[in-house]
Design a protein around this motif. Structure first.
Motif, PDB file in Angstrom:
ATOM      1  N   THR A   1       0.830  -1.209   0.000  1.00 42.85           N
ATOM      2  CA  THR A   1       0.000   0.000   0.000  1.00 42.85           C
ATOM      3  C   THR A   1       0.858   1.251   0.000  1.00 42.85           C
ATOM      4  OG1 THR A   1      -1.815  -1.132   1.139  1.00 42.85           O
ATOM      5  CG2 THR A   1      -1.765   1.266   1.267  1.00 42.85           C
ATOM      6  N   ASP A   2       1.899   1.267   0.832  1.00 39.41           N
ATOM      7  CA  ASP A   2       2.788   2.425   0.886  1.00 39.41           C
ATOM      8  C   ASP A   2       3.462   2.654  -0.468  1.00 39.41           C
ATOM      9  OD1 ASP A   2       2.123   2.656   3.523  1.00 39.41           O
ATOM     10  OD2 ASP A   2       4.045   1.943   4.304  1.00 39.41           O
ATOM     11  N   ALA A   3       3.928   1.568  -1.093  1.00 40.01           N
ATOM     12  CA  ALA A   3       4.601   1.699  -2.387  1.00 40.01           C
ATOM     13  C   ALA A   3       3.652   2.257  -3.439  1.00 40.01           C
ATOM     14  CB  ALA A   3       5.147   0.340  -2.827  1.00 40.01           C
ATOM     15  N   LEU A   4       2.428   1.736  -3.485  1.00 37.61           N
ATOM     16  CA  LEU A   4       1.473   2.183  -4.506  1.00 37.61           C
ATOM     17  C   LEU A   4       1.060   3.629  -4.279  1.00 37.61           C
ATOM     18  CD1 LEU A   4      -0.714  -1.028  -4.866  1.00 37.61           C
ATOM     19  CD2 LEU A   4       1.231  -0.289  -6.239  1.00 37.61           C
ATOM     20  N   GLU A   5       0.930   4.034  -3.035  1.00 40.81           N
ATOM     21  CA  GLU A   5       0.606   5.433  -2.760  1.00 40.81           C
ATOM     22  C   GLU A   5       1.726   6.354  -3.238  1.00 40.81           C
ATOM     23  OE1 GLU A   5      -0.255   5.730   1.374  1.00 40.81           O
ATOM     24  OE2 GLU A   5      -2.293   4.897   1.190  1.00 40.81           O
ATOM     25  N   ARG A   6       2.952   5.957  -3.010  1.00 48.33           N
ATOM     26  CA  ARG A   6       4.079   6.777  -3.458  1.00 48.33           C
ATOM     27  C   ARG A   6       4.148   6.855  -4.982  1.00 48.33           C
ATOM     28  NH1 ARG A   6       7.471   8.445   0.333  1.00 48.33           N
ATOM     29  NH2 ARG A   6       7.325   7.517   2.409  1.00 48.33           N
ATOM     30  N   LEU A   7       3.700   5.788  -5.640  1.00 51.54           N
ATOM     31  CA  LEU A   7       3.745   5.740  -7.095  1.00 51.54           C
ATOM     32  C   LEU A   7       2.472   6.294  -7.741  1.00 51.54           C
ATOM     33  CD1 LEU A   7       5.403   2.231  -7.487  1.00 51.54           C
ATOM     34  CD2 LEU A   7       6.485   4.461  -7.827  1.00 51.54           C
ATOM     35  N   GLY A   8       1.546   6.757  -6.911  1.00 55.05           N
ATOM     36  CA  GLY A   8       0.333   7.378  -7.427  1.00 55.05           C
ATOM     37  C   GLY A   8      -0.644   6.405  -8.049  1.00 55.05           C
ATOM     38  N   ALA A   9      -0.632   5.150  -7.599  1.00 53.97           N
ATOM     39  CA  ALA A   9      -1.532   4.135  -8.160  1.00 53.97           C
ATOM     40  C   ALA A   9      -2.875   4.199  -7.449  1.00 53.97           C
ATOM     41  CB  ALA A   9      -0.913   2.748  -8.017  1.00 53.97           C
ATOM     42  N   THR A  10      -3.708   5.114  -7.875  1.00 59.74           N
ATOM     43  CA  THR A  10      -5.023   5.259  -7.260  1.00 59.74           C
ATOM     44  C   THR A  10      -5.947   4.161  -7.770  1.00 59.74           C
ATOM     45  OG1 THR A  10      -5.708   6.750  -9.027  1.00 59.74           O
ATOM     46  CG2 THR A  10      -4.753   7.744  -7.053  1.00 59.74           C
ATOM     47  N   GLY A  11      -6.803   3.712  -6.900  1.00 60.06           N
ATOM     48  CA  GLY A  11      -7.792   2.728  -7.306  1.00 60.06           C
ATOM     49  C   GLY A  11      -7.357   1.282  -7.141  1.00 60.06           C
TER      50      GLY A  11
END
Length: 312
Positions: free
Chosen positions: A215-225
């Protein structure tokens, strides 16, 4: 490394990576849920791509691209890692890249050193050169010294090394510390670009460790949804029972070559590990007082880590 190769690596390090891209580097440590992180990414490749994230988490592919595990002492190591990451962006339109490989930091223990991750300084320096010019964030997980030492020892048995536990413990136990590792990560990438996760933390009803890392990685990479839910793999490597460890120490010195050791590992894992006999207990090597002392040291070091970088 010869002069020509050093010049090639210098040029590669200065060549800008694609504009507008960013990378999260999940670098380990070993035996802290990395397999589960990588498995989840492989199972959700299409969903991640649709959200603008390309992943490089398949270990055989990484080994093939890097000509083995990452080793900065081998000519062209920086070039190969940089080309591998560039290809991920070149082959997709995803601006975000999630790279997970626990072997980039080198072995946890080496025969010629008493330090934890003795090659981490030169290896992370190489990773920094290979990713120079693109925003990056590093994720690294630590765990209690007693459990980590026993787990690392079992990994040596799995790899066919017939070393007695006391030989490893006598060399490294007094020097076990995550401080040097975290200092090196913070020095190389900047403390604000490093997150350390405590494998042993009681997370209660909160998100489990693997889900938190993702979750932290995806938030940093802007992977919304993209939601990391209950489908997070809880796949773990087989833990040795005492019978498996004892048998390994007896049989491994009798085997000849990598093929025989690999066949023995499959037998131990598939036959004994997945079908334990009545009375089998998890392998244990440290005395209770040693475990207590190592746990106390780990608690002190966690407090220090939390004062240096983000600790989750």
């Amino acid at each position: 490394m010869n002069l020509v190769q050093r010049l090639r690596d210098t040029v590669a390090a200065r060549r800008p990576l694609p504009a507008g891209h960013q990378v999260v580097l999940h670098l380990g440590s070993q035996k802290t849920g990395t397999t589960a992180v990588q498995s989840w990414c492989r199972e959700h490749t299409a969903e991640l791509a649709a959200a603008g994230v390309v992943t490089r988490t398949t270990q055989p592919d990484i080994r093939a691209a890097l000509d083995g595990w990452y080793d900065v002492t081998r000519p062209g190591a920086d070039d190969r890692l940089r080309a591998f990451l560039e290809d991920a962006w070149r082959s997709t339109r995803a601006p975000g890249l999630f790279y997970s490989c626990e072997s980039n930091t080198g072995p946890a223990f080496a025969r010629d050193s008493a330090e934890l991750y003795p090659r981490i300084a030169e290896n992370v320096a190489g990773i920094a050169r290979a990713t120079d010019g693109v925003p990056r964030h590093v994720q690294f997980t630590v765990r209690g010294y007693a459990a980590f030492l026993e787990s690392a020892y079992q990994q040596q048995l799995k790899h066919g090394r017939a070393v007695r536990f006391d030989e490893l413990a006598d060399r490294v136990q007094a020097r076990l510390s995550w401080r040097g590792v975290v200092e090196q990560l913070a020095r190389t990438f900047g403390a604000e670009h490093v997150t350390v996760y405590d494998y042993d933390r009681d997370r209660g009803a909160a998100r489990p460790l693997v889900g938190q890392i993702l979750t932290d990685a995806l938030e940093r990479l802007g992977a919304t949804g993209v939601e990391v839910g209950d489908e997070v793999s809880r796949r773990t490597n087989t833990r040795y029972t005492q019978r498996m460890a004892d048998l390994s120490l007896e049989v491994l010195p009798l085997l000849d070559g990598a093929d025989e050791r690999a066949a023995f590992h499959r037998f131990v894992t598939d036959t004994l590990g997945r079908h334990p006999a009545p009375g089998d207990v998890p392998a244990s090597f440290l005395a209770p007082d040693a475990v207590t002392a190592l746990d106390e040291r780990y608690a002190e070091d966690l407090a220090w880590i939390g004062s240096v970088v983000e600790l989750r």
